[in-house]
Write an enzyme that holds these catalytic residues in place. Sequence first.
Site, PDB file in Angstrom:
ATOM      1  N   HIS A 197       0.972  -1.129   0.152  1.00  0.00           N
ATOM      2  CA  HIS A 197       0.151  -0.110   0.094  1.00  0.00           C
ATOM      3  C   HIS A 197       0.917   1.388  -0.032  1.00  0.00           C
ATOM      4  O   HIS A 197       0.377   2.279  -0.367  1.00  0.00           O
ATOM      5  CB  HIS A 197      -0.726  -0.051   1.161  1.00  0.00           C
ATOM      6  CG  HIS A 197      -2.274   0.940   1.008  1.00  0.00           C
ATOM      7  ND1 HIS A 197      -2.140   1.852   0.209  1.00  0.00           N
ATOM      8  CD2 HIS A 197      -3.220   0.725   1.753  1.00  0.00           C
ATOM      9  CE1 HIS A 197      -3.456   2.387   0.245  1.00  0.00           C
ATOM     10  NE2 HIS A 197      -4.085   1.646   1.003  1.00  0.00           N
ATOM     11  N   ASP A 255      -7.720  -7.086 -17.897  1.00  0.00           N
ATOM     12  CA  ASP A 255      -7.968  -8.215 -19.155  1.00  0.00           C
ATOM     13  C   ASP A 255      -6.509  -8.526 -19.461  1.00  0.00           C
ATOM     14  O   ASP A 255      -5.798  -7.885 -20.222  1.00  0.00           O
ATOM     15  CB  ASP A 255      -8.770  -7.552 -20.278  1.00  0.00           C
ATOM     16  CG  ASP A 255      -9.429  -8.679 -21.312  1.00  0.00           C
ATOM     17  OD1 ASP A 255      -8.689  -9.717 -21.198  1.00  0.00           O
ATOM     18  OD2 ASP A 255     -10.209  -8.320 -22.154  1.00  0.00           O
TER      19      ASP A 255
END
Length: 417
Positions: A154, A360
Amino acid sequence: MSLHMITKSPAVRVPPNSTTPIVALPLSSIDRCTAGRMSIDSVTVFTHGVKAAKRIRDALAKALVLYYPVAGKITEINLGEPEVNCTGEGIWFVEAKANCSLEEVNYLERPLMIPKEQLLPQPPLEANLQDEILLVQVTEFICGGFTIGICSSHLVFDGQGFAQFLKAVGEMASGLPEPTVKPVWSRENIPAPPKALHAGPPLSFTVFNFTTSVVDISLDSISRIKVMYMAETGQRSSTFDVVTAMIFKCRARAIDLAPEADIRMGFAASTRHLLHGVLPSVEGYYGNCLYPIGIAKSCEEINKASLVTVMSIIKGAKETLSTKFKDWMYGCTESYYNMPLDYGTMVVSDWSKVGLNEVDFGWGQPRYVFPLNDDLDIIASGIYLKPPVPKTGIRLILRCVKEEHSAVFREELSKMA
């Protein structure tokens, strides 16, 4: 013992596939304040892909050339000032195979039929997990589907920045020579506010035994409440406003604090739109662009308020973002985030719009993306997700009430959902 097993190959380093700069890069003041040295763990489910592990591994090596800081390590020479040491070593990568189909494990919807440790990558014992920026595991199932289990720092990414990186890997996997969006580091451009002096005792933590709930809020329910809000106020509202108000009200009723006791809601608001002119280019920036917003009201006030009123409270808090963030960034305020970590406080995080569901690798977008940081019992939490395809609306992963309050909470939420 579960009959559904995953066999992992040993973790290997995947470095950039060409030479990259060897340099130390600073993290921004927002990275250091917002994130802490924590890993965000997630799993993405794809229903089909041919030799997915090899394709994604090769694509990672290509993407890491432009995203070369990700192939380095977190170091901390000065206490409280972590930075990225761009070593070019690469990320840890694990290839795994499951002995079942995704359908047999209900496409990894909860309750998980495979332990999360089997779905997430583990580095070798000699590696220090806190120093790593990215670990990836691709697990291929016998049905031809696959999952990607990821542990990401993070400190280096926020949700939108991480989705940007994964989309770049997807474009490489799909045959593009370079990503559509070029990465921007530029952390040094963000001002570093003066360090505040912290007086008083250190923060104390109470461990709560939160129960996990998975709740789907239908698009029809959300739309109906938006229409109601428009009718009463003449203003538009967001899905976040609707869902957060629902949780705020239901939790206030369920946890049964004294009427005068504070109940609080916290969330991280995006500040990307406020960094134009600060960064040379906001598009492509993949660091943290978040500022925490907190709301505190008495239990009695939230219990008596209508849902529309609570939505207006949330919208009003969001409207303070610009002033608060700029004041903090330019050193005009000492306070960054100081909500007590008691049972009255809850934080929520919206994963539904950061772009993770648009990744994708050449076989279409995922069926489902979900977090696996669900064992923190210090503060009540909720994460908003897109539900598994083809469902619409919002899926909530909630760990925000103790067992003795869970029945009332679920009942109140089901009335609204």
